[in-house]
Design a protein around this motif. Structure first.
Motif, PDB file in Angstrom:
ATOM      1  N   UNK A   1       0.855  -1.191   0.000  1.00 55.79           N
ATOM      2  CA  UNK A   1       0.000   0.000   0.000  1.00 55.79           C
ATOM      3  C   UNK A   1       0.887   1.236   0.000  1.00 55.79           C
ATOM      4  N   UNK A   2       0.570   2.182  -0.883  1.00 55.63           N
ATOM      5  CA  UNK A   2       1.343   3.427  -0.983  1.00 55.63           C
ATOM      6  C   UNK A   2       2.836   3.145  -1.180  1.00 55.63           C
ATOM      7  N   UNK A   3       3.130   2.084  -1.920  1.00 57.87           N
ATOM      8  CA  UNK A   3       4.508   1.781  -2.254  1.00 57.87           C
ATOM      9  C   UNK A   3       5.297   1.012  -1.224  1.00 57.87           C
ATOM     10  N   UNK A   4       4.695   0.712  -0.080  1.00 57.58           N
ATOM     11  CA  UNK A   4       5.424  -0.011   0.961  1.00 57.58           C
ATOM     12  C   UNK A   4       4.676  -1.277   1.346  1.00 57.58           C
ATOM     13  N   UNK A   5       5.417  -2.246   1.873  1.00 57.42           N
ATOM     14  CA  UNK A   5       4.830  -3.499   2.336  1.00 57.42           C
ATOM     15  C   UNK A   5       4.146  -3.241   3.675  1.00 57.42           C
ATOM     16  N   UNK A   6       2.874  -3.627   3.782  1.00 57.09           N
ATOM     17  CA  UNK A   6       2.200  -3.505   5.074  1.00 57.09           C
ATOM     18  C   UNK A   6       2.497  -4.743   5.914  1.00 57.09           C
ATOM     19  N   UNK A   7       2.004  -5.903   5.473  1.00 55.76           N
ATOM     20  CA  UNK A   7       2.250  -7.162   6.186  1.00 55.76           C
ATOM     21  C   UNK A   7       1.826  -8.310   5.291  1.00 55.76           C
ATOM     22  N   UNK A   8       2.040  -9.529   5.767  1.00 50.43           N
ATOM     23  CA  UNK A   8       1.560 -10.683   5.037  1.00 50.43           C
ATOM     24  C   UNK A   8       0.065 -10.846   5.221  1.00 50.43           C
ATOM     25  N   UNK A   9      -0.545 -11.665   4.366  1.00 51.45           N
ATOM     26  CA  UNK A   9      -1.979 -11.908   4.480  1.00 51.45           C
ATOM     27  C   UNK A   9      -2.344 -12.503   5.833  1.00 51.45           C
ATOM     28  N   UNK A  10      -1.408 -13.272   6.433  1.00 51.36           N
ATOM     29  CA  UNK A  10      -1.657 -13.807   7.781  1.00 51.36           C
ATOM     30  C   UNK A  10      -0.355 -13.832   8.585  1.00 51.36           C
ATOM     31  N   UNK A  11       0.475 -12.806   8.406  1.00 50.37           N
ATOM     32  CA  UNK A  11       1.778 -12.811   9.074  1.00 50.37           C
ATOM     33  C   UNK A  11       2.369 -11.412   9.109  1.00 50.37           C
ATOM     34  N   UNK A  12       3.423 -11.256   9.900  1.00 54.30           N
ATOM     35  CA  UNK A  12       4.222 -10.034   9.911  1.00 54.30           C
ATOM     36  C   UNK A  12       5.394 -10.204   8.944  1.00 54.30           C
TER      37      UNK A  12
END
Length: 285
Positions: free
Chosen positions: A173-184
């Motif tokens: 999102x906005x060019x950066x990784x937020x998190x995994x679908x079920x993980x950090x």
């Protein structure tokens, strides 16, 4: 063999367990959940998971039907009844059953469901090979810090990963990784572990907290900041953390090999330390 599950005060064979079609978790996704790992028949960091459950409940104005001590007792009873040595326990609380209407119903008790899943994660072959990750746009709502049962966006992300031969999706999102679908999501540069700051944009991972708790033992430092997908592709190592993945090496992102396509020494060391932590039942409260 049938599992014993817990539904609103009763331990039942899974075939006999039912929830009302008017339950708000089913109708609206009006509920929260937690997943605690079990290793050697011991709960791993269950207190921390239940503390997060209490926080999520507070954020949506949901009264939990049981105390933390009662919830831990239910977890332990399910472990015993199902002879669970390794796996997980899923807990879900919804606002209860009432005729369909958007505002909170009055005088309705929350619904509580728990069940076990036997699975191998301590010695999973994926820990030796690493997992493949694909990137996908983050389509979720703005309050990802609440562990909501609204999981359609992660389901679509996981399906996209599966269709592309991967085990996890990293949402961007906005060019950066937020998190995994079920993980950090984590990357490693030298002796520094990098993961984004906690906020409404990400779930405060319990395994994330555990990894940070043994930084001194592991010999790593932590840099809490956002990172881009391009930076992840250029990282020395990458990994994910979650209750059932523990510390899992990422060896491919969008078809690009990380650490020559093999688990790196930092991730291997962190996983060893975490497994030792988990086998003791965890230490987080």
């Amino acid at each position: 063999m049938s599992r014993t599950v817990y539904v609103n005060g009763a331990y039942l064979p899974e075939e006999e367990a039912t929830i009302s079609i008017f339950d708000r978790g089913f109708i609206f996704g009006d509920g929260i959940y937690e997943v605690s790992a079990v290793l050697g028949a011991k709960l791993v960091d269950c207190e921390a998971h239940l503390a997060r459950l209490e926080r999520s409940a507070g954020e949506i104005g949901l009264d939990l039907p049981c105390s933390r001590a009662e919830l831990i007792a239910i977890h332990r009873e399910l472990i015993a009844r199902n002879s669970l040595d390794e796996g997980s326990i899923y807990l879900q609380v919804s606002r209860g059953a009432a005729d369909r209407d958007f505002p909170f119903p009055k005088g309705v008790k929350a619904s509580l469901v728990l069940f076990t899943q036997a699975r191998q994660f301590a010695n999973t072959p994926l820990a030796k090979t690493g997992i493949k990750v694909v990137s996908t746009p983050d389509l979720r709502w703005a309050r990802r810090d609440i562990k909501s049962v609204n999981l359609l966006a992660p389901v679509l992300a996981k399906q996209f990963a599966a269709e592309n031969g991967a085990q996890e999706a990293w949402m961007v999102e906005d060019g950066v990784v937020t998190e995994g679908a079920s993980s950090t999501a984590w990357i490693v540069k030298g002796k520094t572990l990098i993961s984004r700051p906690l906020s409404h944009k990400v779930l405060p991972g319990i395994t994330r907290t555990a990894v940070l708790a043994f930084l001194a033992e592991s010999g790593f430092t932590f840099e809490e900041r956002e990172f881009t997908l391009e930076e992840a592709l250029d990282a020395e190592e990458a990994f994910i953390t979650s209750a059932t993945s523990l510390v899992m090496p990422v060896t491919t992102i969008d078809g690009h090999s990380i650490h020559n396509g093999a688990p790196g020494p930092a991730t291997i060391r962190l996983r060893e330390i975490y497994l030792d932590h988990a086998r003791k039942g965890g230490v987080l409260g």
